[in-house]
Motif scaffolding. Structure first.
Motif, PDB file in Angstrom:
ATOM      1  N   GLY A   1       0.768  -1.232   0.000  1.00 29.88           N
ATOM      2  CA  GLY A   1       0.000   0.000   0.000  1.00 29.88           C
ATOM      3  C   GLY A   1       0.798   1.279   0.000  1.00 29.88           C
ATOM      4  O   GLY A   1       0.221   2.368  -0.114  1.00 29.88           O
ATOM      5  N   ARG A   2       2.120   1.193   0.117  1.00 33.71           N
ATOM      6  CA  ARG A   2       2.954   2.390   0.151  1.00 33.71           C
ATOM      7  C   ARG A   2       3.698   2.532  -1.180  1.00 33.71           C
ATOM      8  O   ARG A   2       4.322   1.572  -1.646  1.00 33.71           O
ATOM      9  CB  ARG A   2       3.946   2.328   1.309  1.00 33.71           C
ATOM     10  N   PRO A   3       3.681   3.719  -1.789  1.00 33.78           N
ATOM     11  CA  PRO A   3       4.344   3.915  -3.085  1.00 33.78           C
ATOM     12  C   PRO A   3       5.827   3.572  -3.005  1.00 33.78           C
ATOM     13  O   PRO A   3       6.475   3.774  -1.976  1.00 33.78           O
ATOM     14  CB  PRO A   3       4.139   5.407  -3.367  1.00 33.78           C
ATOM     15  N   ILE A   4       6.336   3.050  -4.109  1.00 34.07           N
ATOM     16  CA  ILE A   4       7.749   2.686  -4.180  1.00 34.07           C
ATOM     17  C   ILE A   4       8.450   3.522  -5.243  1.00 34.07           C
ATOM     18  O   ILE A   4       7.825   4.008  -6.198  1.00 34.07           O
ATOM     19  CB  ILE A   4       7.943   1.187  -4.482  1.00 34.07           C
ATOM     20  N   VAL A   5       9.763   3.680  -5.080  1.00 36.36           N
ATOM     21  CA  VAL A   5      10.588   4.379  -6.063  1.00 36.36           C
ATOM     22  C   VAL A   5      11.908   3.628  -6.178  1.00 36.36           C
ATOM     23  O   VAL A   5      12.359   2.992  -5.217  1.00 36.36           O
ATOM     24  CB  VAL A   5      10.858   5.850  -5.672  1.00 36.36           C
ATOM     25  N   PRO A   6      12.557   3.695  -7.332  1.00 34.57           N
ATOM     26  CA  PRO A   6      13.828   2.974  -7.513  1.00 34.57           C
ATOM     27  C   PRO A   6      14.997   3.684  -6.846  1.00 34.57           C
ATOM     28  O   PRO A   6      14.889   4.827  -6.400  1.00 34.57           O
ATOM     29  CB  PRO A   6      13.992   2.941  -9.030  1.00 34.57           C
TER      30      PRO A   6
ATOM     31  N   THR B   1      13.931  -4.205  -7.442  1.00 35.38           N
ATOM     32  CA  THR B   1      14.673  -3.137  -8.114  1.00 35.38           C
ATOM     33  C   THR B   1      13.809  -1.884  -8.222  1.00 35.38           C
ATOM     34  O   THR B   1      14.281  -0.765  -7.992  1.00 35.38           O
ATOM     35  CB  THR B   1      15.136  -3.589  -9.508  1.00 35.38           C
ATOM     36  N   ALA B   2      12.550  -2.063  -8.543  1.00 35.20           N
ATOM     37  CA  ALA B   2      11.622  -0.929  -8.620  1.00 35.20           C
ATOM     38  C   ALA B   2      11.504  -0.213  -7.288  1.00 35.20           C
ATOM     39  O   ALA B   2      11.275   1.003  -7.238  1.00 35.20           O
ATOM     40  CB  ALA B   2      10.249  -1.418  -9.074  1.00 35.20           C
ATOM     41  N   ALA B   3      11.669  -0.964  -6.194  1.00 37.59           N
ATOM     42  CA  ALA B   3      11.517  -0.397  -4.851  1.00 37.59           C
ATOM     43  C   ALA B   3      12.835   0.062  -4.250  1.00 37.59           C
ATOM     44  O   ALA B   3      12.857   0.526  -3.102  1.00 37.59           O
ATOM     45  CB  ALA B   3      10.863  -1.423  -3.938  1.00 37.59           C
TER      46      ALA B   3
ATOM     47  N   GLU C   1       5.832   1.550 -13.467  1.00 36.40           N
ATOM     48  CA  GLU C   1       4.967   2.425 -12.678  1.00 36.40           C
ATOM     49  C   GLU C   1       5.706   3.066 -11.521  1.00 36.40           C
ATOM     50  O   GLU C   1       5.313   4.132 -11.036  1.00 36.40           O
ATOM     51  CB  GLU C   1       3.748   1.638 -12.178  1.00 36.40           C
ATOM     52  N   ALA C   2       6.787   2.435 -11.053  1.00 34.92           N
ATOM     53  CA  ALA C   2       7.588   3.020  -9.980  1.00 34.92           C
ATOM     54  C   ALA C   2       8.549   4.084 -10.491  1.00 34.92           C
ATOM     55  O   ALA C   2       9.112   4.851  -9.704  1.00 34.92           O
ATOM     56  CB  ALA C   2       8.373   1.929  -9.261  1.00 34.92           C
ATOM     57  N   GLY C   3       8.767   4.110 -11.806  1.00 35.21           N
ATOM     58  CA  GLY C   3       9.665   5.096 -12.389  1.00 35.21           C
ATOM     59  C   GLY C   3      11.041   4.578 -12.735  1.00 35.21           C
ATOM     60  O   GLY C   3      11.935   5.362 -13.066  1.00 35.21           O
TER      61      GLY C   3
END
Length: 298
Positions: A171-176, A232-234, A259-261
């Motif tokens: 439920g929490r957004p992830i970024v690389p 990796t996305a996270a 979607e994570a960028g």
């Protein structure tokens, strides 16, 4: 393969080819077209969790000593979860095909919807009593992933992504990762299943590992391909690469990464799509350097 795939389009707002006289089908279709890809994630998540509970409750036999025993153990462990997935996802998108009915090296259909389902993604680890496995569910539309859920029962973690709506873990957004220094990078890699069917991929895997190792902090293979891409996305991993055709293992993680960028390409830096024979994902700051290492330029 479900022959009804040709009767459905992939738009979230419009389906085609439904007979006017079939009012029951029309009503069901209207309900489906009101459901966005993000809406699908609730059922996908519930399904993945239910399957995960079945896997955790399944009795573990001693590791197989022959390939036939391994295959039999896998079929036995997969069957209960497969039944759950077929029932729940079949009702959710009754016109969609099922990718496991295709040969692993066959091209995915370029139109219509396809379910990519791996009840035990990381089956080798699961059957060996190792913890690196997950449930992997994704819907692919016209060759592109549009909704995906990955659930690791032993970690009790779940990645979710829907096209245009971002990616999250629990439920929490992830970024690389934002690392730019290759020397500090922790990467992972893997190979397609039964890689002997793709001898060039096996050779490229060896050459690429030899090329990458001197430049980075560490390289690991941490189990399911889809989960390593999601990690990796996270930002848990700084990059992941693979050589060979492996669409059904890559596509669920690809959606999470995009979607994570994260930057998703083939090993030459071109756009990755189903059917490509190489794959690379990393944060933007590291991606170009990794391309150079894989190409032997560094």
């Amino acid at each position: 393969m479900n022959g009804s795939i040709a009767h459905f389009g992939c738009s979230q707002r419009r389906w085609t080819g439904i007979p006017v006289e079939d009012r029951d089908v029309q009503r069901r279709t209207r309900r489906e077209t009101d459901m966005t890809y993000q809406d699908l994630l609730t059922t996908l998540t519930d399904t993945a969790h239910e399957v995960g509970e079945l896997l955790l409750a399944a009795p573990r036999s001693a590791p197989a000593v022959t390939f036939d025993e391994l295959a039999a153990s896998f079929a036995e462990s997969e069957a209960p979860g497969e039944a759950v997935v077929r029932r729940r996802l079949g009702a959710l998108r009754p016109g969609a095909a099922w990718a496991e009915e295709l040969d692993s090296l066959a091209a995915l259909p370029s139109d219509g919807e396809v379910w990519i389902v791996d009840v035990v993604d990381g089956a080798v680890q699961f059957l060996q009593g190792l913890p690196q496995f997950c449930v992997s569910l994704a819907l692919v539309c016209e060759g592109e992933p549009v909704a995906a859920v990955l659930h690791a029962p032993l970690l009790n973690e779940t990645y979710t992504a829907a096209r245009g709506h971002g990616a999250a873990r629990d439920g929490r957004p992830i970024v690389p990762s934002v690392k730019a220094d290759l020397a500090a990078a922790v990467l992972s890699t893997s190979q397609p299943p039964f890689v002997a069917r793709q001898p060039e991929a096996a050779e490229q895997a060896g050459r690429s590992l030899s090329a990458v190792l001197p430049h980075v902090a560490a390289v690991r293979n941490l189990g399911p391909t889809s989960w390593q891409i999601a990690d990796t996305a996270a930002g848990r991993l700084d990059g992941f690469w693979e050589f060979g055709r492996d669409d059904t293992n890559l596509l669920p993680g690809v959606l999470v990464a995009r979607e994570a960028g994260a930057v998703v390409t083939d090993a030459d830096g071109g756009p990755w799509r189903a059917g490509c024979d190489s794959f690379l994902v990393a944060g933007e700051a590291l991606h170009k350097s990794l391309l150079g290492v894989l190409a032997g330029r560094d």
